[in-house]
Design a protein around this motif. Structure first.
Motif, PDB file in Angstrom:
ATOM      1  N   ALA A  10      13.849  28.277  -0.068  1.00  0.00           N
ATOM      2  CA  ALA A  10      13.589  29.067   1.135  1.00  0.00           C
ATOM      3  C   ALA A  10      12.834  28.263   2.199  1.00  0.00           C
ATOM      4  N   GLY A  11      12.495  26.994   1.900  1.00  0.00           N
ATOM      5  CA  GLY A  11      11.859  26.155   2.912  1.00  0.00           C
ATOM      6  C   GLY A  11      10.341  26.205   2.891  1.00  0.00           C
ATOM      7  N   LEU A  12       9.784  26.865   1.885  1.00  0.00           N
ATOM      8  CA  LEU A  12       8.322  26.943   1.754  1.00  0.00           C
ATOM      9  C   LEU A  12       7.811  25.702   1.014  1.00  0.00           C
ATOM     10  N   ALA A  13       6.715  25.128   1.501  1.00  0.00           N
ATOM     11  CA  ALA A  13       6.109  23.976   0.808  1.00  0.00           C
ATOM     12  C   ALA A  13       5.394  24.491  -0.429  1.00  0.00           C
ATOM     13  N   VAL A  14       5.807  24.018  -1.596  1.00  0.00           N
ATOM     14  CA  VAL A  14       5.239  24.520  -2.856  1.00  0.00           C
ATOM     15  C   VAL A  14       4.574  23.407  -3.654  1.00  0.00           C
ATOM     16  N   GLY A  15       4.581  22.197  -3.115  1.00  0.00           N
ATOM     17  CA  GLY A  15       3.979  21.078  -3.826  1.00  0.00           C
ATOM     18  C   GLY A  15       3.991  19.841  -2.950  1.00  0.00           C
ATOM     19  N   PRO A  73      -4.144  35.149 -22.604  1.00  0.00           N
ATOM     20  CA  PRO A  73      -4.234  36.173 -21.560  1.00  0.00           C
ATOM     21  C   PRO A  73      -3.501  35.713 -20.292  1.00  0.00           C
ATOM     22  N   ALA A  74      -2.887  36.654 -19.596  1.00  0.00           N
ATOM     23  CA  ALA A  74      -2.136  36.307 -18.378  1.00  0.00           C
ATOM     24  C   ALA A  74      -3.011  35.546 -17.392  1.00  0.00           C
ATOM     25  N   ALA A  75      -4.281  35.905 -17.329  1.00  0.00           N
ATOM     26  CA  ALA A  75      -5.175  35.266 -16.352  1.00  0.00           C
ATOM     27  C   ALA A  75      -5.409  33.796 -16.679  1.00  0.00           C
ATOM     28  N   ALA A  76      -5.073  33.393 -17.913  1.00  0.00           N
ATOM     29  CA  ALA A  76      -5.284  32.000 -18.312  1.00  0.00           C
ATOM     30  C   ALA A  76      -4.119  31.098 -17.918  1.00  0.00           C
ATOM     31  N   LEU A  77      -3.053  31.693 -17.384  1.00  0.00           N
ATOM     32  CA  LEU A  77      -1.867  30.887 -17.065  1.00  0.00           C
ATOM     33  C   LEU A  77      -1.900  30.462 -15.598  1.00  0.00           C
ATOM     34  N   PRO A  78      -2.021  29.154 -15.317  1.00  0.00           N
ATOM     35  CA  PRO A  78      -1.974  28.695 -13.918  1.00  0.00           C
ATOM     36  C   PRO A  78      -0.615  29.038 -13.313  1.00  0.00           C
ATOM     37  N   LEU A  79      -0.627  29.410 -12.040  1.00  0.00           N
ATOM     38  CA  LEU A  79       0.609  29.786 -11.356  1.00  0.00           C
ATOM     39  C   LEU A  79       0.946  28.819 -10.233  1.00  0.00           C
ATOM     40  N   GLY A  80       2.229  28.585 -10.043  1.00  0.00           N
ATOM     41  CA  GLY A  80       2.747  27.876  -8.879  1.00  0.00           C
ATOM     42  C   GLY A  80       3.887  28.704  -8.312  1.00  0.00           C
ATOM     43  N   VAL A  81       4.600  28.138  -7.350  1.00  0.00           N
ATOM     44  CA  VAL A  81       5.759  28.824  -6.777  1.00  0.00           C
ATOM     45  C   VAL A  81       7.000  28.044  -7.177  1.00  0.00           C
ATOM     46  N   ASP A  82       8.004  28.749  -7.666  1.00  0.00           N
ATOM     47  CA  ASP A  82       9.213  28.082  -8.128  1.00  0.00           C
ATOM     48  C   ASP A  82      10.125  27.742  -6.947  1.00  0.00           C
ATOM     49  N   GLY A  83      11.158  26.967  -7.244  1.00  0.00           N
ATOM     50  CA  GLY A  83      12.125  26.592  -6.218  1.00  0.00           C
ATOM     51  C   GLY A  83      12.769  27.788  -5.554  1.00  0.00           C
ATOM     52  N   CYS A  84      12.849  28.903  -6.257  1.00  0.00           N
ATOM     53  CA  CYS A  84      13.499  30.103  -5.730  1.00  0.00           C
ATOM     54  C   CYS A  84      12.488  31.105  -5.204  1.00  0.00           C
ATOM     55  N   GLY A  85      11.201  30.731  -5.186  1.00  0.00           N
ATOM     56  CA  GLY A  85      10.197  31.584  -4.552  1.00  0.00           C
ATOM     57  C   GLY A  85       9.358  32.427  -5.481  1.00  0.00           C
ATOM     58  N   ILE A  86       9.796  32.653  -6.726  1.00  0.00           N
ATOM     59  CA  ILE A  86       8.993  33.508  -7.606  1.00  0.00           C
ATOM     60  C   ILE A  86       7.848  32.705  -8.222  1.00  0.00           C
ATOM     61  N   PRO A  87       6.820  33.407  -8.703  1.00  0.00           N
ATOM     62  CA  PRO A  87       5.732  32.682  -9.365  1.00  0.00           C
ATOM     63  C   PRO A  87       6.257  32.002 -10.631  1.00  0.00           C
ATOM     64  N   VAL A  88       5.721  30.799 -10.909  1.00  0.00           N
ATOM     65  CA  VAL A  88       5.985  30.126 -12.194  1.00  0.00           C
ATOM     66  C   VAL A  88       4.650  29.906 -12.867  1.00  0.00           C
TER      67      VAL A  88
END
Lengths: 327, 327
Positions: free
Chosen positions: A316-321, B173-188
């Protein structure tokens, strides 16, 4: 040297980079990683291939201009001006696109590829990033009366002339250079990063080589300096680095994470290889290394910032890294 | 583990691979490299995302069949049958391709991309390799009455339900999992290879998880086993591995060189990450690792030979090198 690819707050992937900086006599000024293991130079050797074409007399015979010489030394984007330059070479030598043996691939520059597709036109050998080099080798064949159907073979006299010039730059006998086959079909040679850096230092200084080789390399260097867009193209690091330094650095990328710089002011050559072959790590590593030997002015480094730590974008063009040399 | 890329007689590039094999309780059976460093699972987590969609009741409510569930768990090729399955999901839930927030990219399967281009049709979100997953999340929104315009946000209730199931599989616990943004926009999310392998072992065995999670994972696993073409597509390693083992291995690739296997027969999970993110190294590494734990029958290994040491081709289609685990 390590180049990290981050996503969110974490390092997602890492690239190891080996690099060597030497003078024309091979004295090592800077080294990181294994600089004695053989590395295929791939397209980073194209300026030397172009010099062999000049040294053959073909460039003078066909009156190649700077753009034509730059595209002979190029891994170009397949933009319309690149294709036009290659067509111009073929016209001058009486050859046809069908004589190119590099194979067809879509232009590396996405808008050029999209424009072709929109016209329902299949990519041709002219769009291959190596088409200039192949046209240049055909020019050598035309000038010296070599067979032009078999120029991909390592034993073809044009390939022998090219390899011998490359070997002289590396300071090794041609028979000592291991050969493979490049993505475009021509032979590729391997040498150590140390010898590769020395080759670029000789390209930079014209020292430690014959007058004939020096004149040919100087002609190629001047063409690349004058027409950096023809060496790569829109958005490409090689073009940006030569433009930002107004040709004071003359550089050439090769596949599998190779990058070479001729540094006439510093009288040095620099060559790096990303161990895993990832292209994305080469520009950040090159800029960090050039910075470490004071080959970049502050304003130039600033202008090249997007290549020093390029963002990773999602669909989607968002900078993610980000890709950047590890702190 | 090292995967080498050779050209001619030399190793041109090398890839380091870390991997872990555990049972459902997290007992390590095999490990190579750093298995405690956090790794983004990327699309290797899609079977777990699909399970969260099943667990929400959406799959039953909309009567998703095996193909639809498999494409929800897929990184698909954008072939016509993938696009049709995603369209079918959207039709069932009363949504439209414009509701997909994954962004558009050309089909990963080159002939499908060429066919689109030949029709002068722009790639749409339907062709995005993640479109099934996005359609599945929209199904969850439709079923549970969640806002469907904001489903990419980590705080969206659908993303929370997904992350919580993933966290239960990892035993954290979910709070222990670091999050980023995936190539398609959803959290990873990221977790160690050890925890990732444990997640795949739980997916394989349905041990150490609640009955509800087990039922949902079992439904997804059965769909992937029944319709492996819908999980990836023509020529793809995941499809080939599941087909060659007739579903005895259930696997999923993730971007940046991630690969996960659920091994119900061995009651184990295997996850690997190529350190530099290169996709080309993952299949040879996965097959070597599966072989080392006797998870592949000889005939299966034979059938998958082209994935164990794929040739490197040049533009003209000539094999000029090979990718293979270092001897």
């Amino acid at each position: 040297m390590i180049v990290n690819v981050t996503r969110g707050g974490l390092v997602e992937s890492t690239h190891e980079v080996a690099a060597c900086v030497t003078d024309a006599r091979g004295r090592v000024v800077h080294a990181t990683g294994d600089v004695d293991r053989p590395v295929y130079l791939r397209s980073a050797a194209k300026p030397f291939i172009a010099a062999a074409i000049v040294a053959s007399g073909a460039a003078a015979r066909f009156a190649f201009d700077d753009r034509e010489l730059a595209v002979i030394a190029a891994s170009h984007n397949g933009e319309p001006y690149h294709v036009a330059a290659v067509r111009g070479i073929l016209a001058k030598i009486g050859a046809d696109p069908s004589d190119l043996r590099c194979g067809a691939h879509a232009p590396a520059y996405e808008p050029a590829a999209a424009a072709l597709a929109a016209r329902n036109e299949a990519p041709s050998a002219l769009h291959n990033n190596c088409s200039g080099k192949h046209a240049g080798i055909l020019a050598m064949c035309a000038h010296l009366g070599f067979d032009r159907a078999t120029y991909l073979a390592p034993e073809h006299p044009a390939e022998r002339l090219i390899l011998e010039l490359c070997a002289r730059l590396a300071g090794l006998p041609a028979a000592a250079l291991p050969l493979g086959v490049d993505g475009c079909g021509i032979p590729v040679y391997a040498t150590s990063l140390r010898r590769a850096a020395q080759s670029f230092a000789r390209f930079a200084t014209l020292d430690e080589i014959s007058d004939g080789d020096a004149r040919a390399l100087e002609r190629v260097r001047a063409a690349m300096q004058a027409e950096p867009r023809y060496v790569a193209g829109t958005g490409r690091f090689d073009t940006a680095l030569m433009e930002a330094t107004r040709g004071r650095i003359v550089c050439k990328a090769g596949a599998e994470g190779v990058h070479g710089d001729a540094l006439p002011r510093e009288r040095l050559g620099l060559v790096l290889k990303v161990a895993d072959g990832a292209r994305r790590a080469a520009p950040p590593a090159a800029l960090a290394l050039l910075g470490s030997i004071a080959a970049l002015e502050p304003g130039e480094a600033l202008a090249l910032g997007e290549h020093a730590s390029p963002a990773v974008f999602n669909v989607a063009g968002l900078a993610v890294g980000r890709v950047a040399v590890a702190p």
